[in-house]
Design an enzyme around this catalytic site. Structure first.
Site, PDB file in Angstrom:
ATOM      1  N   SER A   8      40.444  15.335  26.973  1.00 47.89           N
ATOM      2  CA  SER A   8      40.361  15.067  25.534  1.00 47.89           C
ATOM      3  C   SER A   8      38.904  15.059  25.087  1.00 47.89           C
ATOM      4  O   SER A   8      38.116  14.197  25.471  1.00 47.89           O
ATOM      5  CB  SER A   8      41.011  13.727  25.201  1.00 47.89           C
ATOM      6  OG  SER A   8      40.765  13.424  23.842  1.00 47.89           O
ATOM      7  N   HIS A  33      42.329  19.258  25.044  1.00 41.86           N
ATOM      8  CA  HIS A  33      43.012  18.411  24.054  1.00 41.86           C
ATOM      9  C   HIS A  33      42.036  18.078  22.924  1.00 41.86           C
ATOM     10  O   HIS A  33      40.940  17.573  23.168  1.00 41.86           O
ATOM     11  CB  HIS A  33      43.492  17.141  24.751  1.00 41.86           C
ATOM     12  CG  HIS A  33      44.300  16.215  23.902  1.00 41.86           C
ATOM     13  ND1 HIS A  33      45.664  16.337  23.749  1.00 41.86           N
ATOM     14  CD2 HIS A  33      43.946  15.132  23.170  1.00 41.86           C
ATOM     15  CE1 HIS A  33      46.112  15.365  22.968  1.00 41.86           C
ATOM     16  NE2 HIS A  33      45.091  14.622  22.594  1.00 41.86           N
ATOM     17  N   ASP A  35      41.629  16.072  19.264  1.00 42.66           N
ATOM     18  CA  ASP A  35      42.211  15.033  18.405  1.00 42.66           C
ATOM     19  C   ASP A  35      41.708  15.177  16.974  1.00 42.66           C
ATOM     20  O   ASP A  35      40.500  15.121  16.727  1.00 42.66           O
ATOM     21  CB  ASP A  35      41.821  13.650  18.934  1.00 42.66           C
ATOM     22  CG  ASP A  35      42.484  13.360  20.268  1.00 42.66           C
ATOM     23  OD1 ASP A  35      43.718  13.281  20.289  1.00 42.66           O
ATOM     24  OD2 ASP A  35      41.773  13.234  21.280  1.00 42.66           O
ATOM     25  N   MET A  37      41.815  13.412  13.382  1.00 43.94           N
ATOM     26  CA  MET A  37      42.126  12.126  12.741  1.00 43.94           C
ATOM     27  C   MET A  37      41.637  12.131  11.307  1.00 43.94           C
ATOM     28  O   MET A  37      40.521  12.590  11.030  1.00 43.94           O
ATOM     29  CB  MET A  37      41.426  10.996  13.486  1.00 43.94           C
ATOM     30  CG  MET A  37      41.751  10.948  14.959  1.00 43.94           C
ATOM     31  SD  MET A  37      40.816   9.633  15.751  1.00 43.94           S
ATOM     32  CE  MET A  37      41.373   9.817  17.440  1.00 43.94           C
ATOM     33  N   HIS A  66      46.197  17.656  18.736  1.00 47.06           N
ATOM     34  CA  HIS A  66      46.947  16.427  18.458  1.00 47.06           C
ATOM     35  C   HIS A  66      46.569  15.937  17.063  1.00 47.06           C
ATOM     36  O   HIS A  66      45.458  15.454  16.855  1.00 47.06           O
ATOM     37  CB  HIS A  66      46.583  15.404  19.551  1.00 47.06           C
ATOM     38  CG  HIS A  66      47.178  14.046  19.362  1.00 47.06           C
ATOM     39  ND1 HIS A  66      46.737  12.942  20.071  1.00 47.06           N
ATOM     40  CD2 HIS A  66      48.178  13.597  18.560  1.00 47.06           C
ATOM     41  CE1 HIS A  66      47.436  11.887  19.720  1.00 47.06           C
ATOM     42  NE2 HIS A  66      48.316  12.237  18.794  1.00 47.06           N
ATOM     43  N   MET A  68      46.603  13.466  14.142  1.00 48.90           N
ATOM     44  CA  MET A  68      46.849  12.094  13.710  1.00 48.90           C
ATOM     45  C   MET A  68      46.512  12.039  12.231  1.00 48.90           C
ATOM     46  O   MET A  68      45.529  11.432  11.804  1.00 48.90           O
ATOM     47  CB  MET A  68      45.991  11.121  14.533  1.00 48.90           C
ATOM     48  CG  MET A  68      46.536  10.933  15.941  1.00 48.90           C
ATOM     49  SD  MET A  68      45.286  10.382  17.109  1.00 48.90           S
ATOM     50  CE  MET A  68      44.613  11.962  17.564  1.00 48.90           C
ATOM     51  N   MET A 137      52.369   8.299  23.310  1.00 48.46           N
ATOM     52  CA  MET A 137      51.069   7.626  23.191  1.00 48.46           C
ATOM     53  C   MET A 137      51.108   6.371  24.058  1.00 48.46           C
ATOM     54  O   MET A 137      51.954   5.500  23.868  1.00 48.46           O
ATOM     55  CB  MET A 137      50.785   7.233  21.731  1.00 48.46           C
ATOM     56  CG  MET A 137      50.443   8.382  20.818  1.00 48.46           C
ATOM     57  SD  MET A 137      49.103   9.451  21.397  1.00 48.46           S
ATOM     58  CE  MET A 137      47.734   8.293  21.533  1.00 48.46           C
ATOM     59  N   GLY A 145      39.092   5.566  25.361  1.00 55.46           N
ATOM     60  CA  GLY A 145      38.628   4.471  26.205  1.00 55.46           C
ATOM     61  C   GLY A 145      39.405   3.169  26.088  1.00 55.46           C
ATOM     62  O   GLY A 145      38.897   2.112  26.459  1.00 55.46           O
ATOM     63  N   ASP A 175      49.086  10.279  26.596  1.00 52.88           N
ATOM     64  CA  ASP A 175      47.741  10.279  26.020  1.00 52.88           C
ATOM     65  C   ASP A 175      47.284   8.843  25.812  1.00 52.88           C
ATOM     66  O   ASP A 175      47.895   8.095  25.036  1.00 52.88           O
ATOM     67  CB  ASP A 175      47.804  11.037  24.683  1.00 52.88           C
ATOM     68  CG  ASP A 175      46.449  11.216  24.028  1.00 52.88           C
ATOM     69  OD1 ASP A 175      45.432  10.830  24.629  1.00 52.88           O
ATOM     70  OD2 ASP A 175      46.425  11.753  22.898  1.00 52.88           O
ATOM     71  N   GLY A 177      44.373   6.051  28.072  1.00 51.60           N
ATOM     72  CA  GLY A 177      44.219   5.183  29.241  1.00 51.60           C
ATOM     73  C   GLY A 177      44.646   5.804  30.562  1.00 51.60           C
ATOM     74  O   GLY A 177      44.880   5.090  31.537  1.00 51.60           O
ATOM     75  N   GLY A 197      40.541  11.471  28.399  1.00 49.13           N
ATOM     76  CA  GLY A 197      39.260  11.556  27.719  1.00 49.13           C
ATOM     77  C   GLY A 197      38.170  10.922  28.542  1.00 49.13           C
ATOM     78  O   GLY A 197      37.368  11.591  29.203  1.00 49.13           O
TER      79      GLY A 197
END
Ligand code: DX5
Ligand code: ZN
Length: 216
Positions: A8, A33, A35, A37, A66, A68, A137, A145, A175, A177, A197
């Site tokens: 990520s 990946h 993201d 947002m 992805h 969001m 998720m 993180g 996705d 942790g 990530g």
């Protein structure tokens, strides 16, 4: 079983994106990946089309995008034009999910649906047969993180059963942790695509981190 891995980019060094993407190009990663947002669906803003297009130019890996964002329908063509291979929308952001999924597929991309940690997999019962990918998720979306939510394993087992009953070969992606300690357990719970990530981008050697996540 070997999982596929999608690093990520959110955890990359944004001042040196091309350099970081080169390192992923040289790794065994299966996707990159990305993201997106909007500061409305999640309490963070990441990047838009100009940056995504620049990423596409540098990346040799297909882009796993992805979203969001609210109203993803409005932007499906533009994400295709920006180079997305997989386009994943959030269940919680789509009023007419069936239409959105059809739209993504009509544009020639693989269609995915992401579920927030509180959303049960059962909400997908009547659309599972149309999905190329389900993204569970395993943190609350918005930031890299964060700590993996342990309850996710129970959801993954229920999803596995649901896919079996539907005769679906949809990709199961997680996705948030994901790390060296939980990767194998996730694969044993039916996951075929691991997003990572922090685990990849904070590693001294990113390619080694990808291989380690793949169990090699
Ligand atoms: C979070 C994003 C993730 C994030 C994962 O909302 O969807 O893709 O980058 O980061 P890690 O792997 O560090 O939890
Ligand atoms: Zn993501």
């Amino acid at each position: 079983m070997e999982a596929k891995v999608a690093p990520s980019l959110l955890s990359a060094d944004f001042g040196n994106l091309a350099r970081d993407i080169e390192e992923i190009n040289a790794s065994a990663a299966d996707y990159l990946h990305v993201d997106i947002m909007d500061g409305v669906f999640v309490p963070n803003i990441s990047m838009g089309f100009p940056v995504l297009k620049a990423i596409k130019k540098s990346s040799k890996k297909p882009l796993d995008v992805h979203l969001m964002i609210v109203n993803p329908d409005q932007y499906v063509e533009r994400f295709r034009d920006a180079g997305a291979a997989i386009l994943t929308v959030h269940y919680e952001a789509c009023t007419h999910l069936h239409r959105t999924i059809a739209h993504i597929k009509d544009c020639g991309m693989l269609a995915g649906v992401a579920l927030n940690p509180h959303t049960p997999v059962e909400v997908l019962t009547d659309i599972i047969q149309d999905l190329d990918l389900v993204l569970i998720m395993t943190v609350n979306p918005g930031y890299g993180g964060q700590k993996f939510i342990e309850h996710s394993y129970a959801k993954l087992l229920r999803l596995k059963q649901m896919l079996k009953e539907a005769g679906s070969n949809a990709i199961v992606e997680v996705d948030g942790g994901v790390n060296f300690d939980n990767a194998e357990k996730l694969v044993n719970h039916g996951v075929s695509l691991l997003v990572a990530g922090n685990t990849v981008f904070s590693a001294p050697n990113k390619a080694e981190a990808v291989s380690k996540l793949k169990g090699r």
